[in-house]
Design a protein around this motif. Structure first.
Motif, short mmCIF file in Angstrom:
data_model
loop_
_atom_site.label_atom_id
_atom_site.label_comp_id
_atom_site.label_asym_id
_atom_site.label_seq_id
_atom_site.Cartn_x
_atom_site.Cartn_y
_atom_site.Cartn_z
N ILE A 257 6.04 -17.79 -12.43
CA ILE A 257 4.63 -17.70 -12.32
C ILE A 257 3.99 -17.59 -11.15
O ILE A 257 3.40 -16.58 -10.55
N ARG A 258 4.46 -18.37 -9.93
CA ARG A 258 3.85 -18.29 -8.57
C ARG A 258 4.53 -17.04 -7.90
O ARG A 258 3.81 -16.50 -7.17
N THR A 259 5.63 -16.60 -8.24
CA THR A 259 6.17 -15.31 -7.62
C THR A 259 5.01 -14.07 -8.15
O THR A 259 4.76 -13.33 -7.45
N GLN A 260 5.00 -14.03 -9.38
CA GLN A 260 3.99 -13.23 -9.87
C GLN A 260 2.65 -13.06 -9.39
O GLN A 260 2.03 -12.08 -9.05
N LEU A 261 2.27 -14.41 -9.27
CA LEU A 261 0.95 -14.47 -8.54
C LEU A 261 0.66 -14.02 -7.06
O LEU A 261 -0.23 -13.53 -6.74
N ARG A 262 2.15 -14.34 -6.52
CA ARG A 262 1.98 -13.86 -4.65
C ARG A 262 1.99 -12.25 -4.90
O ARG A 262 1.25 -11.62 -4.25
N ASN A 263 2.68 -11.79 -5.95
CA ASN A 263 2.59 -10.19 -6.03
C ASN A 263 1.35 -9.55 -6.37
O ASN A 263 1.06 -8.47 -5.69
N ILE A 264 0.71 -10.38 -7.08
CA ILE A 264 -0.65 -9.89 -7.31
C ILE A 264 -1.59 -9.80 -6.33
O ILE A 264 -2.27 -8.97 -6.01
N GLU A 265 -1.41 -10.93 -5.55
CA GLU A 265 -2.30 -10.93 -4.25
C GLU A 265 -1.94 -10.12 -3.23
O GLU A 265 -2.96 -9.37 -2.55
N SER A 266 -0.67 -9.52 -3.05
CA SER A 266 -0.36 -8.55 -2.41
C SER A 266 -1.15 -7.23 -2.73
O SER A 266 -1.37 -6.39 -2.13
N LEU A 267 -1.24 -7.15 -4.03
CA LEU A 267 -1.51 -6.00 -4.73
C LEU A 267 -3.15 -5.83 -4.22
O LEU A 267 -3.57 -5.09 -3.85
N LEU A 268 -3.94 -6.86 -4.37
CA LEU A 268 -5.18 -6.98 -4.28
C LEU A 268 -5.49 -6.92 -2.90
O LEU A 268 -6.60 -6.27 -2.43
N THR B 132 -5.19 -1.90 0.82
CA THR B 132 -6.22 -1.11 0.80
C THR B 132 -5.64 0.40 0.50
O THR B 132 -4.60 0.76 0.92
N ILE B 133 -6.13 0.94 -0.58
CA ILE B 133 -6.04 2.16 -1.04
C ILE B 133 -6.65 3.39 -0.08
O ILE B 133 -7.70 3.17 0.11
N THR B 134 -5.50 3.98 0.63
CA THR B 134 -6.22 5.07 1.48
C THR B 134 -5.80 6.44 0.64
O THR B 134 -5.65 6.32 -0.45
N THR B 135 -6.35 7.39 1.27
CA THR B 135 -6.15 8.80 0.96
C THR B 135 -4.61 9.39 0.65
O THR B 135 -4.07 9.25 1.69
N LEU C 106 2.70 -1.13 -10.85
CA LEU C 106 1.37 -1.27 -10.12
C LEU C 106 1.49 -1.13 -8.62
O LEU C 106 1.05 -0.43 -7.70
N ALA C 107 2.73 -1.85 -8.01
CA ALA C 107 2.91 -1.98 -6.57
C ALA C 107 3.37 -0.77 -6.17
O ALA C 107 3.20 -0.15 -5.17
N LYS C 108 4.30 0.20 -6.87
CA LYS C 108 4.79 1.42 -6.62
C LYS C 108 3.62 2.42 -6.56
O LYS C 108 3.52 3.43 -5.79
N LEU C 109 2.73 2.41 -7.60
CA LEU C 109 1.51 3.19 -7.55
C LEU C 109 0.76 3.11 -6.37
O LEU C 109 0.02 3.80 -5.90
N ASN C 110 0.19 1.74 -6.03
CA ASN C 110 -0.38 1.45 -4.60
C ASN C 110 0.30 1.80 -3.62
O ASN C 110 -0.52 2.43 -2.90
N ALA C 111 1.44 1.97 -3.53
CA ALA C 111 2.32 2.39 -2.30
C ALA C 111 2.21 3.90 -2.33
O ALA C 111 1.98 4.71 -1.43
N TYR C 112 2.31 4.66 -3.54
CA TYR C 112 1.91 5.95 -3.77
C TYR C 112 0.50 6.39 -3.17
O TYR C 112 0.47 7.41 -2.45
N TYR C 113 -0.46 5.65 -3.57
CA TYR C 113 -1.73 6.11 -3.26
C TYR C 113 -2.17 5.81 -1.70
O TYR C 113 -3.09 6.00 -1.31
#
Length: 504
Positions: free
Chosen positions: A42-53, A56-59, A488-495
């Protein structure tokens, strides 16, 4: 009076649908409970979420498309782009792609001598070659001139094809011409090429740009090359630069390919994501896509989009007994491309109404009924992230539920587990009612008739079902949560960086 159980069964049967591959919809979701996650997970998943949040989504560098139906208004722009054609044939319904059967009938009508057709190179509509199957119903019934009332009346009333070389293809809206079957059958990635109702249309898929080790997609960096390949067929001619200035789009499929480690991992990711899909059932028709994929399509008839997740490897075919578009595609990308396709998770948003194209890609229109090709190609909207929001692929929602679970695991004596038990029972009822939130709510009211509105709301009203299923997922489907966060992390990296994978 109809028995309540019988009534529910009737409703259930009416709501069932069938996918393009003949599979019953809503029958492939992974909601089998797993081992309760330890606090460390659970803690690992929460850390991953914080990293996602915090990212910053750039172009991104560009948006990729698996399909573009490109059109040119011949009356307005035909002369400006120097449009010529000499390889199309007259047919009564050019919007339907050529077929072996129709070609045979046309030649018989023209009293041409019968020729031998090698059965191993016949056109084959392989049911799993989903990206190459055009769907005429996708046309925009509001703005697309090809299916306007005027166009439909023309097609219905004129059964005879236009004849002769005197046709004014640039100004006569009655001209109906299409690529010949003999030219069409040997190419990969071309859905159709035709003239109808005053428009020249070329319908391409990403396979048009496939090559050794390249799965193929269409985007602003290769669109010129894609159009040059159209000219190389020596069927039509136009100035590519000018064509790009004036062409428009009738429909498009946005795609993102996520490269994983193996074919087995692709299937696991599809199973993991499938756990989230029933959450959206009250607004979407949810079903299979191809052999082992998932698709969401809004229930609203006015909606003009759908979302699919599937294995790119399902489009391959290694048959030596017959030659189809799938086998040809496999040969083009060769072994290195085959290996890549097998471990590629394809995300695809099909946009087949102009208002949906404008909204999803965040493009404006200079005039009603027109979406310019150049604007579509230049769009950098994070389309896939918006799609994942539809079924709780949202870091904020997941963090909220994981925070709740973390507190429950750390100090269970201070909390009740009723929310967990409610979620588990609700999932059981959801499966019994074809994964429909509407049917599940009706089931509860019917089977437990003395339940008050307050009690029903407390148990699981439609408004709270999304939250309760998330409770179930974070508590009993930790692997699905991990998979969703990784996607979601891979999509964030993509964008954020431009490309997670590269199709060209």
């Amino acid at each position: 009076m109809v028995n309540p159980k019988k009534k529910r069964q009737i409703i259930h049967e009416r709501t069932l649908d069938v996918s393009k591959t003949g599979d019953e919809r809503t029958n492939d979701f992974n909601l089998i409970g797993e081992k309760i996650p330890p606090l460390s997970t659970i803690r690992t998943q929460l850390r991953n979420i914080e990293s996602l949040l915090n990212r910053t989504i750039t172009t991104p560098i560009r948006t990729e498309f698996d399909r573009l139906r490109i059109a040119l208004n011949l009356e307005q722009y035909g002369e400006l782009v120097g449009f010529k054609e000499w390889g199309l044939e007259n047919v009564s319904n050019p919007t339907a792609p050529p077929s072996y059967k129709e070609d045979k009938e046309l030649k018989a009508e023209q009293n041409e001598p019968r020729i031998f057709i090698n059965p191993f190179i016949e056109e084959d509509t392989n049911e799993y070659d989903i990206s190459d199957l055009p769907d005429i119903a996708d046309y925009d019934d509001t703005f697309n001139p090809l299916v306007s009332e005027e166009a439909e009346s023309v097609i219905e009333s004129e059964n005879e094809a236009n004849e002769g070389d005197e046709l004014d293809i640039l100004h006569d809206r009655k001209v109906k011409r299409r690529i010949r079957y003999d030219d069409y059958k040997g190419v990969i990635g071309l859905n159709n090429m035709f003239i109808c109702n005053g428009y020249f249309v070329v319908d391409l898929t990403g396979k048009w740009q496939a090559d050794t080790g390249v799965l193929g997609s269409l985007h602003r960096d290769n669109i010129r090359d894609a159009l040059e390949k159209v000219l190389e067929m020596h069927i039509v001619n136009f100035d590519v630069k000018e064509f790009l200035n004036y062409a428009q789009v009738f429909l498009c499929d946005v795609c993102v390919d996520i490269s994983l480690d193996s074919k087995a991992q692709v299937l696991r990711y599809i199973d993991g994501i499938s756990s989230f899909f029933p959450i959206a059932t009250n607004r979407f028709s949810i079903g299979k896509y191809g052999r082992h994929g998932l698709t969401l399509k809004p229930l609203a008839k006015t909606s003009g989009y759908s979302f699919a997740i599937y294995s790119k490897g399902q489009e391959l075919d290694y048959s030596i007994k017959r030659r189809t578009r799938a086998t040809q595609y496999t040969e083009i990308i060769e072994n290195v491309g085959t290996e890549l396709a097998e471990r590629t998770l394809r995300l695809e948003v099909k946009l087949f109404k102009m208002k949906n194209i404008r909204t999803a890609l965040n493009v404006s229109s200079p005039e009603k009924g027109v979406v310019r090709l150049i604007d579509v190609l230049d769009s950098t909207a994070p389309v896939m992230l918006m799609m994942f929001e539809l079924f709780s692929g949202n870091p904020n929602e997941l963090r909220d539920r994981l925070d709740w679970l973390k507190t429950t695991v750390i100090a269970p004596e201070g909390l009740t587990l009723s929310e967990i038990f409610i979620a588990e029972r609700f999932v059981e009822l959801l499966k019994e009612n074809n994964f429909s939130l509407v049917l599940t709510k009706s089931h509860i009211r019917t089977e437990y008739g003395d339940v008050s509105d307050t009690e029903l709301e407390s148990f699981n009203s439609l408004a709270n079902s999304r939250r309760n299923i998330l409770n179930f997922l974070v508590y009993r489907k930790p692997k699905s949560i991990t998979i969703m966060l990784d996607v979601l992390a891979k999509l964030n990296a993509y964008y954020s960086t431009g490309m997670e994978g590269n199709n060209d």
